[in-house]
Design a protein around this motif. Structure first.
Motif, short mmCIF file in Angstrom:
data_model
loop_
_atom_site.label_atom_id
_atom_site.label_comp_id
_atom_site.label_asym_id
_atom_site.label_seq_id
_atom_site.Cartn_x
_atom_site.Cartn_y
_atom_site.Cartn_z
N GLN A 90 -60.33 16.36 31.77
CA GLN A 90 -61.28 17.34 32.29
C GLN A 90 -61.49 18.53 31.36
N GLY A 91 -60.86 18.48 30.18
CA GLY A 91 -61.04 19.56 29.21
C GLY A 91 -60.28 20.82 29.54
N LYS A 92 -59.29 20.72 30.44
CA LYS A 92 -58.49 21.89 30.80
C LYS A 92 -57.29 22.08 29.87
N ALA A 93 -57.00 21.07 29.05
CA ALA A 93 -55.85 21.15 28.14
C ALA A 93 -56.24 20.53 26.80
N ASP A 94 -55.62 21.05 25.74
CA ASP A 94 -55.83 20.51 24.39
C ASP A 94 -54.70 19.57 23.99
N ILE A 95 -53.54 19.75 24.59
CA ILE A 95 -52.39 18.88 24.35
C ILE A 95 -51.77 18.58 25.71
N ALA A 96 -51.49 17.31 25.97
CA ALA A 96 -50.90 16.94 27.25
C ALA A 96 -49.69 16.05 27.02
N GLN A 152 -51.10 28.29 25.44
CA GLN A 152 -51.27 28.68 26.84
C GLN A 152 -50.90 27.48 27.70
N THR A 153 -49.90 27.64 28.55
CA THR A 153 -49.45 26.51 29.37
C THR A 153 -50.39 26.28 30.55
N VAL A 154 -50.59 25.01 30.85
CA VAL A 154 -51.41 24.59 31.99
C VAL A 154 -50.47 23.93 32.99
N PRO A 155 -50.13 24.60 34.10
CA PRO A 155 -49.19 24.02 35.07
C PRO A 155 -49.74 22.73 35.68
N VAL A 156 -48.88 21.73 35.80
CA VAL A 156 -49.24 20.46 36.44
C VAL A 156 -48.10 20.04 37.35
N ALA A 157 -48.45 19.33 38.42
CA ALA A 157 -47.44 18.91 39.39
C ALA A 157 -46.91 17.51 39.10
N SER A 158 -47.59 16.77 38.24
CA SER A 158 -47.17 15.41 37.94
C SER A 158 -47.73 14.99 36.59
N LEU A 159 -47.24 13.86 36.11
CA LEU A 159 -47.74 13.33 34.84
C LEU A 159 -49.19 12.87 34.99
N THR A 160 -49.57 12.42 36.17
CA THR A 160 -50.96 12.03 36.42
C THR A 160 -51.88 13.24 36.28
N GLU A 161 -51.46 14.38 36.81
CA GLU A 161 -52.26 15.59 36.68
C GLU A 161 -52.32 16.05 35.22
N SER A 162 -51.27 15.80 34.49
CA SER A 162 -51.25 16.16 33.08
C SER A 162 -52.34 15.39 32.33
N ALA A 163 -52.46 14.09 32.63
CA ALA A 163 -53.50 13.27 31.99
C ALA A 163 -54.89 13.73 32.42
N LYS A 164 -55.05 14.08 33.69
CA LYS A 164 -56.35 14.54 34.17
C LYS A 164 -56.75 15.87 33.54
N ALA A 165 -55.78 16.73 33.29
CA ALA A 165 -56.08 18.02 32.65
C ALA A 165 -56.71 17.80 31.28
N LEU A 166 -56.21 16.79 30.55
CA LEU A 166 -56.78 16.48 29.24
C LEU A 166 -58.18 15.89 29.40
#
Length: 452
Positions: A86-92, A70-84
């Motif tokens: 905050q537990g919103k992503a399993d792979i970033a 399941q893809t988690v949309p992010v606007a930047s690489l910083t948001e990608s790291a935050k998603a991990l």
């Protein structure tokens, strides 16, 4: 008085059953679950990373039908790291010089991107400090802010404040003309040795200036890496950015950043192992749909100071090779078995403590009955009546708490009660024979039917 041990024994059995049921439920859930869903950040909109993620999901789901992404949309690489974080992503997907997740560990390295400082063939600029007070071009696009930040870090190494070097974010095809018309003196492009921003920027400058651009090397690359470990020393071979004429014209030591898959520290070893090895084995298939997959590689297990440590589950595979399912599962048996064993030991200890406390109460009760019986031998009529009341209270206390002792201890209490009753009867008879008023103690039924 004797039921405490029995109650604790029942509690111990209940706890054991609960643990067994929980373990069985977990096992059934794992074996019979129809599929697993892993959340993965999508990469910045419009970037090559986003296209790679789409290709990766397609190949991975074909290899593992029971796994869904399941893809988690992010606007930047910083948001990608935050998603991990905050537990919103399993792979970033992250870049080494961008914000890194505090709870992340490395799975695989996806690619290395060289930080290329490109100048026209006639330029007198030979090192990064020479850019002080001048303007540079940076390819516009999803990664332009991260590329600019990489330049800031490098300037900082030379004690040059970022505002001393102006930037213009330009489309790649406009960078060559901007250099030709001296709007900028150089270009800073971050990209792989292959199709990408760095190669395209070299081509743009070469076409506009009708000459062979130069790429600056970093003689102090090792020192920069020690200070800023988000960079790595990277040798770009002759012709790495342009084959003919070759750019560079010889092997040049440059700096690079890398893209990688990061996973949370809490990911199970067996899951990280499965995902990591799947990526490596699917590399050839991924290259057919995403050329950048050719740079996928396993992290260096021997690296003593990694930017993000390798996940131990995948590190074990890289160090020891394939392990049987039993070998992998055995670790989890230890993980779950040790707490269960400790829990069972604690329950046994508590039961023993309560049992010992119950035994002490039993001994106190027996000693009390013996004391009453002993004093009854010489008591006068008034004292005998008082002791009789104490006897009834002691008997009532025993009967009010049936089953507090083990069945093997019941005979002691019954024997002492019978002994006390005989003492009371003898003393009462003696007092009657002596002419004292008589009051026969009431019979107390101590048959087993009143005992536990």
């Amino acid at each position: 008085m004797f039921g405490l041990f029995a109650k604790q024994r029942v509690m111990g059995i209940v706890f054991a059953v609960v643990f067994l049921v929980a373990a069985a439920a977990l096992g059934i859930l794992y074996l019979w679950s129809p599929h697993a869903t892993l959340r993965i950040t999508s990469g910045v909109e419009g970037s090559k990373a986003q296209r790679f993620i789409s290709a990766f999901i397609k190949v991975a789901e074909a290899q593992h039908p029971r796994i869904r992404f399941q893809t988690v949309p992010v606007a930047s690489l910083t948001e990608s790291a935050k998603a991990l974080e905050q537990g919103k992503a399993d792979i970033a997907i992250i870049r080494s010089d961008a914000t890194l997740p505090a709870n992340g560990e490395t799975l695989v390295i996806l690619r290395h991107d060289a930080v290329a400082v490109i100048v026209p063939h006639h330029s007198s600029i030979s090192s990064l400090p020479d850019l002080t007070g001048k303007s540079v071009a940076i390819p516009s696009g999803p990664a332009q802010d991260d590329d600019s930040h990489a330049l800031d870090l490098l300037l900082n190494f030379y004690n040059i404040t970022p505002d001393k070097v102006k930037r213009e974010f330009l489309a790649i095809e406009d960078i060559g003309p901007a250099i030709l018309h001296k709007r900028v003196v150089a270009a800073v492009a971050v990209g792989p040795v292959g199709p990408g921003p760095a190669v395209d920027t070299v081509a743009s400058i070469a076409a506009a200036t009708k000459g062979t651009p130069k790429v600056l090397g970093f003689d102090d690359a090792d020192a920069i890496v020690k200070r800023f470990p988000m960079f790595e020393s990277y040798d770009v071979p002759e012709g790495g950015f342009k084959a003919k004429p070759a750019v560079p014209d010889d092997t040049v030591t440059m700096l690079a950043v890398n893209y990688r898959f990061a996973v949370p520290i809490t990911m199970l070893d067996i899951v990280a192992d499965a995902i990591g090895r799947s990526i490596l084995t699917a590399k050839a298939q991924l290259m057919n749909v995403a050329p950048m997959a050719g740079q996928i590689e396993a992290p260096d297990v021997s690296d003593q100071n990694p930017l993000l440590p390798i996940h131990p589950g995948f590190a074990a595979y890289l160090s020891n090779g394939d392990q049987s399912f039993f070998d992998q599962a055995q670790r989890y048996l230890y993980i779950f078995g040790i707490p269960l064993s400790i829990g069972a030991s604690l329950i046994t200890l508590l039961v023993s403590m309560f049992n010992a406390r119950g035994s002490k109460k039993d001994r106190d009760a027996v000693e009390r009955l013996l004391s009453i019986a002993h004093e009854a031998n010489t008591a006068d009529r008034e004292r005998l009546e008082t002791l009789e009341k104490e006897l009834h209270e002691a008997v009532a206390d025993c009967i009010a708490k049936p089953g507090d002792a083990a069945k093997g201890e019941q005979w002691k209490t019954q024997l002492v009660l019978q002994h006390a009753m005989r003492r009371f009867e003898r003393r009462d008879a003696a007092l009657k024979a002596g002419g004292a008023p008589s009051q026969t103690p009431q019979a107390v039924d101590v048959s087993p039917s009143h005992s536990p």
